[in-house]
Design a protein around this motif. Sequence first.
Motif, PDB file in Angstrom:
ATOM      1  N   SER A 111       5.605   4.263  -6.863  1.00 17.22           N
ATOM      2  CA  SER A 111       6.183   3.031  -5.996  1.00 17.22           C
ATOM      3  C   SER A 111       5.978   3.396  -4.571  1.00 17.22           C
ATOM      4  N   THR A 112       6.669   2.450  -3.607  1.00 28.20           N
ATOM      5  CA  THR A 112       6.836   2.892  -2.271  1.00 28.20           C
ATOM      6  C   THR A 112       7.801   3.955  -2.032  1.00 28.20           C
ATOM      7  N   ALA A 113       8.622   4.179  -2.943  1.00 26.60           N
ATOM      8  CA  ALA A 113       9.588   5.201  -2.991  1.00 26.60           C
ATOM      9  C   ALA A 113       8.896   6.870  -2.927  1.00 26.60           C
ATOM     10  N   THR A 114       7.857   6.721  -3.674  1.00 28.34           N
ATOM     11  CA  THR A 114       7.034   7.987  -3.708  1.00 28.34           C
ATOM     12  C   THR A 114       6.593   8.242  -2.294  1.00 28.34           C
ATOM     13  N   ASP A 115       6.220   7.549  -1.319  1.00 29.34           N
ATOM     14  CA  ASP A 115       5.922   7.966  -0.038  1.00 29.34           C
ATOM     15  C   ASP A 115       7.184   8.366   0.780  1.00 29.34           C
ATOM     16  N   MET A 116       8.258   7.943   0.386  1.00 33.22           N
ATOM     17  CA  MET A 116       9.533   8.313   1.004  1.00 33.22           C
ATOM     18  C   MET A 116       9.995   9.645   0.803  1.00 33.22           C
ATOM     19  N   TRP A 117       9.773  10.025  -0.435  1.00 30.92           N
ATOM     20  CA  TRP A 117       9.962  11.541  -0.586  1.00 30.92           C
ATOM     21  C   TRP A 117       9.025  12.236   0.346  1.00 30.92           C
ATOM     22  N   SER A 118       7.734  12.124   0.443  1.00 30.95           N
ATOM     23  CA  SER A 118       7.007  12.906   1.168  1.00 30.95           C
ATOM     24  C   SER A 118       7.494  12.773   2.759  1.00 30.95           C
ATOM     25  N   ILE A 119       8.227  11.585   3.193  1.00 31.99           N
ATOM     26  CA  ILE A 119       8.515  11.580   4.462  1.00 31.99           C
ATOM     27  C   ILE A 119       9.684  12.544   4.640  1.00 31.99           C
ATOM     28  N   GLY A 120      10.468  12.590   3.598  1.00 35.38           N
ATOM     29  CA  GLY A 120      11.818  13.488   3.874  1.00 35.38           C
ATOM     30  C   GLY A 120      11.099  15.327   3.821  1.00 35.38           C
ATOM     31  N   VAL A 121      10.249  15.323   3.086  1.00 37.12           N
ATOM     32  CA  VAL A 121       9.555  16.751   3.114  1.00 37.12           C
ATOM     33  C   VAL A 121       9.045  16.842   4.832  1.00 37.12           C
ATOM     34  N   VAL A 161       0.847  -1.096   0.012  1.00 40.27           N
ATOM     35  CA  VAL A 161      -0.026   0.270   0.111  1.00 40.27           C
ATOM     36  C   VAL A 161       0.761   1.140  -0.088  1.00 40.27           C
ATOM     37  N   VAL A 162       0.572   2.119  -0.863  1.00 39.59           N
ATOM     38  CA  VAL A 162       1.458   3.445  -0.806  1.00 39.59           C
ATOM     39  C   VAL A 162       0.265   4.704  -0.301  1.00 39.59           C
ATOM     40  N   HIS A 163       0.621   5.305   0.459  1.00 36.48           N
ATOM     41  CA  HIS A 163      -0.363   6.259   0.957  1.00 36.48           C
ATOM     42  C   HIS A 163      -0.530   7.444  -0.166  1.00 36.48           C
ATOM     43  N   LEU A 164       0.318   8.024  -0.599  1.00 31.02           N
ATOM     44  CA  LEU A 164       0.428   8.971  -1.646  1.00 31.02           C
ATOM     45  C   LEU A 164       0.002  10.451  -0.946  1.00 31.02           C
ATOM     46  N   ASP A 165      -0.234  10.641   0.257  1.00 31.68           N
ATOM     47  CA  ASP A 165      -0.464  11.888   0.592  1.00 31.68           C
ATOM     48  C   ASP A 165      -0.286  12.024   2.125  1.00 31.68           C
ATOM     49  N   LEU A 166       1.068  11.722   2.385  1.00 29.08           N
ATOM     50  CA  LEU A 166       1.794  11.697   3.632  1.00 29.08           C
ATOM     51  C   LEU A 166       1.944  13.511   3.632  1.00 29.08           C
ATOM     52  N   LYS A 167       1.760  14.182   4.920  1.00 29.03           N
ATOM     53  CA  LYS A 167       1.662  15.308   5.298  1.00 29.03           C
ATOM     54  C   LYS A 167       1.249  15.638   6.720  1.00 29.03           C
ATOM     55  N   PRO A 168       1.704  16.762   7.267  1.00 29.75           N
ATOM     56  CA  PRO A 168       1.180  17.075   8.623  1.00 29.75           C
ATOM     57  C   PRO A 168      -0.363  16.767   9.053  1.00 29.75           C
ATOM     58  N   GLN A 169      -1.040  17.311   8.032  1.00 27.97           N
ATOM     59  CA  GLN A 169      -2.412  17.123   8.152  1.00 27.97           C
ATOM     60  C   GLN A 169      -3.037  15.869   8.254  1.00 27.97           C
ATOM     61  N   ASN A 170      -2.485  14.907   7.795  1.00 28.85           N
ATOM     62  CA  ASN A 170      -2.966  13.394   7.789  1.00 28.85           C
ATOM     63  C   ASN A 170      -1.943  12.844   8.808  1.00 28.85           C
ATOM     64  N   ILE A 171      -1.269  13.218   9.870  1.00 33.44           N
ATOM     65  CA  ILE A 171      -0.889  12.725  10.842  1.00 33.44           C
ATOM     66  C   ILE A 171      -1.300  13.178  12.327  1.00 33.44           C
ATOM     67  N   LEU A 172      -2.296  12.316  12.984  1.00 29.99           N
ATOM     68  CA  LEU A 172      -2.851  12.824  14.117  1.00 29.99           C
ATOM     69  C   LEU A 172      -2.075  12.354  15.487  1.00 29.99           C
TER      70      LEU A 172
END
Length: 409
Positions: free
Chosen positions: A231-241, A172-183
């Motif tokens: 790919s799963t690496a797409t989420d990892m970019w968002s993790i870096g940001v 599963v790739v989330h594709l929208d990891l950002k501060p608003q989606n982390i509670l």
Amino acid sequence: MIPECTRSSETRSRTRCHYGQAAEPNQNRCGLLSQIKTPINNEPFTDHYTIIPGKELGRGKFAVVRKCVEKCTGREYAAKFMRKRRKGQDCRLDIIHEVSVLELARASQRVVNLYQVYEMASEMVLVLEFAAGGEIFNQCVAERDEAFKPDDVKRLMTQILEGVCFLHRNNVVHLDLKPQNILLTSDVPLGDIKIVDFGLSRMVNSSQELREIMGTPEYVAPEILNYEPISTATDMWSIGVLAYVMLTGISPFLGEDKQETFLNISQINISYQEEELEHVDRAAITFIKALLIKEPQNRATAEECLQHQWLQPTEPAEKETTVQVRETISPTERTSEPASPESPIREEEEEEEGPVTEELIVMAAYTLGQCRQSTDKEVMTPDQKAISKRFKFEEPFSALQEVPGEFIY
């Protein structure tokens, strides 16, 4: 690069509808799941839950999240009301996919729990775990003396990676990891994280390429803008940001408009010499650098990030104790016997041999780890205080999102 972004945004809705209307027996082919185990309740939602007035937890283009209380138990939940038709398209299958992903993720304590599903004529309601601490975004944009401390960021980032690692192991790739989606489960004391909003998530596998234009501009990876395989690496970019934002309160690629933001991302226009990074642990910067890489195959994985030096537990402050001895001995009482080099401090029985007065001076030296913030509040320049110049706090992130389905939960 900019023309490509414009062209991609024009095909955005067409791409989304194509996936949303794929044949149900073969949903997984385009990254969507179609089977759920949770019973769908067709009774009126308000027969079983009381919606708390004024307790709107979040709002998107096609959904709103409200706080509610179950009548029979008194327990608090977050109810996500989602429209089934969006821009004239039937998107019920997108909602079913989100439910299916939440079911798959029940085994992870880092993903919000799904309790029930209701369906009415025009909308569906997902009854979700209530995270009382709210979004981490609130503390990301707070003044630095009220923002996350370095140790808080390390703990929360570890938990985020645990959740992402679980998702990636299940393709599963989330594709929208950002501060608003982390509670957060609580605000004070600082609780644990819960990953929410799987409206844009997709299933990936090695046998099928998945290409879509989706996400939040500031957090999307270069391959999204280039319409290259996800790919799963797409989420990892968002993790870096995300790590950059949590540590500094600044969005690293945000431009004056979306086109400038996309250009910054595609050119990896980021500096690690900025003043806001001056007090950030060097290990944290290497962590970010391992993720903000243009080539997806070169980015660190979630599992590798969990082993990164920055996130490893630090040893307690070492306490080095130096003992100095001052001796007051009468010249007539001195003996010719030399002191043993192996015993600079004599034991108690040796003290009885003569009238030796010993004065112990204990000097404690503490080895302290690096700190981003000082207790006496460093003098900040006007530029440091006005960090909102690059991170437009006054604009809600939803204003920057163009893709249907971005919600708080």
